[in-house]
Design an enzyme around this catalytic site. Sequence first.
Site, PDB file in Angstrom:
ATOM      1  N   GLY A   1       0.526  79.219  72.651  1.00 29.18           N
ATOM      2  CA  GLY A   1       1.707  79.826  73.277  1.00 29.18           C
ATOM      3  C   GLY A   1       2.222  81.013  72.494  1.00 29.18           C
ATOM      4  O   GLY A   1       2.587  82.046  73.065  1.00 29.18           O
ATOM      5  N   CYS A   2       2.248  80.888  71.180  1.00 28.17           N
ATOM      6  CA  CYS A   2       2.768  81.959  70.326  1.00 28.17           C
ATOM      7  C   CYS A   2       1.834  83.171  70.333  1.00 28.17           C
ATOM      8  O   CYS A   2       2.287  84.309  70.279  1.00 28.17           O
ATOM      9  CB  CYS A   2       3.002  81.443  68.914  1.00 28.17           C
ATOM     10  SG  CYS A   2       4.184  80.077  68.883  1.00 28.17           S
TER      11      CYS A   2
END
Length: 150
Positions: free
Chosen positions: A40-41
């Site tokens: 996600g990051c």
Amino acid sequence: MEGQRCPDFTLPATSGKSFMLSTAKKPLVIYFYPKDNTPGCTNEGMAFRDLYADFQAAGAEVVGVSRDGLKSHENFKAKLELPFELLSDSDETVCNLFDVMKLKNMYGKQVRGVERSTFVIDADGTLVRAWRGVKVPGHAEEVLAYIKAL
């Protein structure tokens, strides 16, 4: 916290710099993310990277913040070719200032971590917009649309 002046802070940044809120270019987009090199990051960083020229054209600067150390940040920044600085908040001072430290469920366990959040600070140093519990898809575009409307 929206509508309030943001207290000044200084954090170590990538490229051997120190980031100081009071001297940063504004409007400023600060996005808090849980951890370098996680799916996600990585996607969030790439989304802000891909729109960075548009943020700059709108007069804004972007910085990412997590609790990871500078070495991790430098590697993450180089790997993704991020054109903006990543700030290391290893003691959680700024995370606490923005109230992004939350208890989260991970694999059935309660863990304390950074809630994915984004904030916009205007030219006067006022926090004008906050997104909390961010879902990555489409988020950077939403932030950019907000910046362009300022």
